[in-house]
Design a protein around this motif. Structure first.
Motif: not given
Length: 221
Positions: A93-96, A111-120, A148-153, A198-201
């Motif tokens: 589990v990584f924070g974005l 290793k969490f490399l990056d998070w790239r938001p681009n509009g929606p 499995q991978a998912w975003l958790r709010h 971001l959570a990965l299994r």
């Protein structure tokens, strides 16, 4: 045609704690003996490494030729198969906003490399490093298709990430890139990275094990 064939079907099942991905006959390991102990000509299907999809289990088929009509049983049916899989499915589990963070679970480094938001839309990239002593795979074979991978709010919302690709596979290092859209999230704000994790299994260490079997006095219908 003056020829005959008798098929011996064998189901292979494993404990729920083991996740299998491939199976393969050990070359030349199968053996079928008639009721009087003589060795009968036999062949098998699946001498190459075959994938196991989902929860299915393989059915082994031993094809025995020229079985005498008066024979009522096989004294012995034996063989060996190789199973490739894992007993571990570690979760990361990584924070974005935790770019560069590394986690270690069950011999696997994430290793969490990056998070790239681009509009929606957005992209998340993770690098997985596996032990180098694992079985080798062909370029078209991958155990990481089963993860499995998912975003958790922070408020409990979950968003499954099904769109991904595996990049830069080399020396036990796998780079996974996830493509995220806002569809399916109630009032999404992908730019507010502090609210999401971001959570990965993923599969843990992959092992290859040799399984032997032997059946005695197998009746012939």
């Amino acid at each position: 045609t003056a020829t005959s064939q008798t098929d011996v079907l064998i189901d292979v099942v494993w404990e729920p704690s083991f996740k299998a991905y491939f199976w393969q006959w050990e070359r030349g390991s199968w053996r079928v003996e008639g009721s009087d102990g003589q060795l009968l000509p036999a062949s098998v299907e699946g001498t190459s490494r075959l994938p196991i999809v989902g929860e299915q289990t393989p059915e082994l088929r031993v094809q025995v030729r020229q079985v005498p009509r008066e024979m009522t049983s096989f004294r012995r049916v034996a063989g060996r198969i190789r199973i490739v899989g894992t007993c571990q499915m570690p979760q990361f589990v990584f924070g974005l906003n935790e770019t560069g963070k590394k986690l270690h679970r069950e011999g696997v480094e994430a290793k969490f490399l990056d998070w790239r938001p681009n509009g929606p839309l957005a992209m998340a990239t993770v690098e997985l490093t596996y032990p180098t002593d694992m079985p080798e795979f062909e370029s078209f074979q991958s155990f990481l298709v089963d993860h499995q991978a998912w975003l958790r709010h922070s408020k409990g919302q979950r968003y499954r990430l099904d769109q991904f690709e595996i990049q830069d596979v080399a020396d036990g290092v796998f780079r996974l890139r996830y493509y995220v859209s806002g569809r399916g999230i109630e009032k999404p704000d992908l730019h507010s990275s502090e609210n999401w994790t971001l959570a990965l299994r993923v599969p843990g260490r992959i092992v290859e094990t040799l399984v032997s079997f032997e059946f005695s006095d197998v009746p012939i219908p």
